[in-house]
Design a protein around this motif. Structure first.
Motif, PDB file in Angstrom:
ATOM      1  N   ILE A  62      -8.996 -96.964 -51.464  1.00  0.00           N
ATOM      2  CA  ILE A  62      -8.830 -96.945 -49.998  1.00  0.00           C
ATOM      3  C   ILE A  62      -7.988 -95.749 -49.555  1.00  0.00           C
ATOM      4  O   ILE A  62      -8.322 -95.075 -48.571  1.00  0.00           O
ATOM      5  CB  ILE A  62      -8.207 -98.266 -49.512  1.00  0.00           C
ATOM      6  CG1 ILE A  62      -9.215 -99.408 -49.663  1.00  0.00           C
ATOM      7  CG2 ILE A  62      -7.757 -98.142 -48.060  1.00  0.00           C
ATOM      8  CD1 ILE A  62      -8.669-100.769 -49.296  1.00  0.00           C
ATOM      9  N   VAL A  63      -6.915 -95.465 -50.297  1.00  0.00           N
ATOM     10  CA  VAL A  63      -6.076 -94.306 -49.956  1.00  0.00           C
ATOM     11  C   VAL A  63      -6.896 -93.018 -50.051  1.00  0.00           C
ATOM     12  O   VAL A  63      -6.846 -92.157 -49.159  1.00  0.00           O
ATOM     13  CB  VAL A  63      -4.845 -94.225 -50.882  1.00  0.00           C
ATOM     14  CG1 VAL A  63      -4.102 -92.898 -50.674  1.00  0.00           C
ATOM     15  CG2 VAL A  63      -3.909 -95.394 -50.619  1.00  0.00           C
ATOM     16  N   ALA A  64      -7.687 -92.885 -51.135  1.00  0.00           N
ATOM     17  CA  ALA A  64      -8.540 -91.702 -51.298  1.00  0.00           C
ATOM     18  C   ALA A  64      -9.545 -91.598 -50.162  1.00  0.00           C
ATOM     19  O   ALA A  64      -9.808 -90.507 -49.645  1.00  0.00           O
ATOM     20  CB  ALA A  64      -9.262 -91.760 -52.643  1.00  0.00           C
ATOM     21  N   GLY A  65     -10.103 -92.741 -49.754  1.00  0.00           N
ATOM     22  CA  GLY A  65     -11.082 -92.748 -48.667  1.00  0.00           C
ATOM     23  C   GLY A  65     -10.476 -92.335 -47.340  1.00  0.00           C
ATOM     24  O   GLY A  65     -11.099 -91.588 -46.571  1.00  0.00           O
ATOM     25  N   ILE A  66      -9.259 -92.796 -47.075  1.00  0.00           N
ATOM     26  CA  ILE A  66      -8.580 -92.434 -45.821  1.00  0.00           C
ATOM     27  C   ILE A  66      -8.266 -90.935 -45.799  1.00  0.00           C
ATOM     28  O   ILE A  66      -8.479 -90.250 -44.791  1.00  0.00           O
ATOM     29  CB  ILE A  66      -7.296 -93.258 -45.646  1.00  0.00           C
ATOM     30  CG1 ILE A  66      -7.652 -94.736 -45.399  1.00  0.00           C
ATOM     31  CG2 ILE A  66      -6.453 -92.720 -44.490  1.00  0.00           C
ATOM     32  CD1 ILE A  66      -6.453 -95.666 -45.401  1.00  0.00           C
ATOM     33  N   ILE A  67      -7.759 -90.414 -46.921  1.00  0.00           N
ATOM     34  CA  ILE A  67      -7.453 -88.977 -47.008  1.00  0.00           C
ATOM     35  C   ILE A  67      -8.717 -88.151 -46.773  1.00  0.00           C
ATOM     36  O   ILE A  67      -8.724 -87.186 -45.996  1.00  0.00           O
ATOM     37  CB  ILE A  67      -6.839 -88.640 -48.378  1.00  0.00           C
ATOM     38  CG1 ILE A  67      -5.467 -89.295 -48.534  1.00  0.00           C
ATOM     39  CG2 ILE A  67      -6.726 -87.119 -48.560  1.00  0.00           C
ATOM     40  CD1 ILE A  67      -4.898 -89.197 -49.943  1.00  0.00           C
ATOM     41  N   ASN A  68      -9.795 -88.533 -47.450  1.00  0.00           N
ATOM     42  CA  ASN A  68     -11.068 -87.813 -47.322  1.00  0.00           C
ATOM     43  C   ASN A  68     -11.585 -87.851 -45.898  1.00  0.00           C
ATOM     44  O   ASN A  68     -12.035 -86.826 -45.356  1.00  0.00           O
ATOM     45  CB  ASN A  68     -12.099 -88.409 -48.283  1.00  0.00           C
ATOM     46  CG  ASN A  68     -13.476 -87.812 -48.111  1.00  0.00           C
ATOM     47  OD1 ASN A  68     -14.314 -88.325 -47.363  1.00  0.00           O
ATOM     48  ND2 ASN A  68     -13.731 -86.733 -48.802  1.00  0.00           N
ATOM     49  N   TYR A  69     -11.509 -89.018 -45.260  1.00  0.00           N
ATOM     50  CA  TYR A  69     -12.051 -89.144 -43.901  1.00  0.00           C
ATOM     51  C   TYR A  69     -11.249 -88.310 -42.900  1.00  0.00           C
ATOM     52  O   TYR A  69     -11.832 -87.639 -42.042  1.00  0.00           O
ATOM     53  CB  TYR A  69     -12.071 -90.605 -43.450  1.00  0.00           C
ATOM     54  CG  TYR A  69     -12.546 -90.718 -42.019  1.00  0.00           C
ATOM     55  CD1 TYR A  69     -13.875 -90.469 -41.692  1.00  0.00           C
ATOM     56  CD2 TYR A  69     -11.646 -90.994 -40.996  1.00  0.00           C
ATOM     57  CE1 TYR A  69     -14.315 -90.525 -40.381  1.00  0.00           C
ATOM     58  CE2 TYR A  69     -12.084 -91.049 -39.678  1.00  0.00           C
ATOM     59  CZ  TYR A  69     -13.410 -90.815 -39.374  1.00  0.00           C
ATOM     60  OH  TYR A  69     -13.834 -90.841 -38.073  1.00  0.00           O
ATOM     61  N   ILE A  70      -9.926 -88.347 -42.993  1.00  0.00           N
ATOM     62  CA  ILE A  70      -9.098 -87.569 -42.070  1.00  0.00           C
ATOM     63  C   ILE A  70      -9.418 -86.080 -42.205  1.00  0.00           C
ATOM     64  O   ILE A  70      -9.583 -85.366 -41.206  1.00  0.00           O
ATOM     65  CB  ILE A  70      -7.604 -87.822 -42.320  1.00  0.00           C
ATOM     66  CG1 ILE A  70      -7.240 -89.264 -41.964  1.00  0.00           C
ATOM     67  CG2 ILE A  70      -6.749 -86.853 -41.500  1.00  0.00           C
ATOM     68  CD1 ILE A  70      -5.820 -89.650 -42.331  1.00  0.00           C
ATOM     69  N   ALA A  71      -9.526 -85.605 -43.456  1.00  0.00           N
ATOM     70  CA  ALA A  71      -9.836 -84.192 -43.690  1.00  0.00           C
ATOM     71  C   ALA A  71     -11.198 -83.829 -43.106  1.00  0.00           C
ATOM     72  O   ALA A  71     -11.346 -82.826 -42.393  1.00  0.00           O
ATOM     73  CB  ALA A  71      -9.809 -83.888 -45.189  1.00  0.00           C
ATOM     74  N   PHE A  72     -12.191 -84.646 -43.392  1.00  0.00           N
ATOM     75  CA  PHE A  72     -13.553 -84.361 -42.963  1.00  0.00           C
ATOM     76  C   PHE A  72     -13.682 -84.428 -41.447  1.00  0.00           C
ATOM     77  O   PHE A  72     -14.298 -83.567 -40.810  1.00  0.00           O
ATOM     78  CB  PHE A  72     -14.508 -85.368 -43.616  1.00  0.00           C
ATOM     79  CG  PHE A  72     -15.871 -84.804 -43.909  1.00  0.00           C
ATOM     80  CD1 PHE A  72     -16.118 -84.144 -45.098  1.00  0.00           C
ATOM     81  CD2 PHE A  72     -16.898 -84.928 -42.988  1.00  0.00           C
ATOM     82  CE1 PHE A  72     -17.373 -83.620 -45.370  1.00  0.00           C
ATOM     83  CE2 PHE A  72     -18.155 -84.409 -43.253  1.00  0.00           C
ATOM     84  CZ  PHE A  72     -18.391 -83.750 -44.446  1.00  0.00           C
TER      85      PHE A  72
END
Length: 294
Positions: A73-83
């Motif tokens: 979930i942490v990885a997904g949140i980081i990825n989404y914010i960046a994208f």
């Protein structure tokens, strides 16, 4: 199974990932030409990739631990914010500014790693410097000039989170199954993209040409979102975060090369010199110079 030359294998895989990301702009252009807005594109590509992983690897996902879920979930949140920040910023700045500022994450990675007590090598700083100069030439900022726009700040936020993602993939994420990581990263991207589309893009939905949009969208979801995320997560277990950032930033180079090969753009000195400097920067980052000092 042990790998004889893990760093070489990891770096080679990352070059493939960068090439696929660079070539994906053609597919993305096909989807946007079919009038599908950015939020919905990100939403569908994430949900399709997550659904595919969920169906094929259901048993592996069923045995996820609480730690796996947390890291995913942490990885997904980081990825989404960046994208999402990168996508939004593009609307408020120039393409050249966007490409250059996004690539600044390569300069952030070694400094952020240093804060995490991973001291970079001296050659890493030289490599970053050469890479930044290469991006200035590749994006033709010297000719167009660099004027600070509102969107540039958003793009810098995206670059920061891309740097965090590279470090996270090379750190905490190495203890979690790549399939579990891809599932959560894709799912969060899908939920975030669809939520954004519902809130801000509903007026654009009637104009979507689904027949034209679906084939390239499916290709992007499975090839770019699913396969490249999986390859990147795996490859970063075999190489350093700084080297990973250096290789991944060549996405802009591959994008330009594919644009030339497919006739969308012409070959320029900016591409040759800037691209050449990016390759040199990667060589500086990857060669073990200590072998030549004895």
């Amino acid at each position: 199974m042990s790998i004889k030359h893990p760093r070489l294998v990891g770096n080679t895989i990352l070059w493939v990932v960068a090439a696929i990301w660079g070539s994906s702009y053609v597919l993305m252009k096909m989807v946007t030409n079919a009038q599908m807005p950015a939020g919905m594109i990100n939403g569908w590509r994430g949900l399709i990739a997550a659904s595919f992983v969920g169906l094929i690897f259901f048993k592996k996902l069923r045995h996820m631990s609480a730690h796996d879920v947390h890291v995913g979930i942490v990885a997904g949140i980081i990825n989404y914010i960046a994208f999402q920040c990168g996508t939004i910023g593009l609307f408020y700045t120039t393409p050249a500014n966007n490409a250059f500022l996004t690539a600044t994450y390569v300069a952030m990675v070694p400094f952020l790693a240093w804060l995490g007590h991973q001291r970079p090598r001296r050659q890493d700083f030289w490599a970053v410097g050469v890479a930044i100069i290469g991006m200035v030439i590749l994006t033709r900022l010297v000719q167009t000039g660099f004027a600070l726009h509102f969107g540039d700040l958003i793009v810098l936020v995206a670059a920061f989170f891309y740097a965090i993602q590279i470090l996270y993939y090379g750190g905490a994420a190495t203890k979690v199954s790549p399939w579990v990581m891809v599932f959560w990263v894709s799912l969060l991207q899908g939920i975030g993209g669809m939520s954004y589309s519902v809130l801000f893009e509903r007026s654009q939905w009637p104009g979507i040409e689904w027949g034209r949009a679906l084939p390239p969208l499916l290709t992007v979801a499975l090839l770019v979102t699913l396969i490249t995320q999986l390859l990147q997560i795996y490859a970063q277990r075999l190489t350093s975060a700084t080297t990973a950032g250096m290789i991944m930033m060549t996405e802009s180079l591959f994008s330009s090369l594919f644009s030339v090969l497919l006739g969308f753009d012409r070959l320029t000195w900016s591409l040759l010199i800037g691209g050449g400097l990016l390759v040199v920067a990667n060589l500086i980052s990857q060669i073990n110079f200590s072998r030549f000092s004895h």
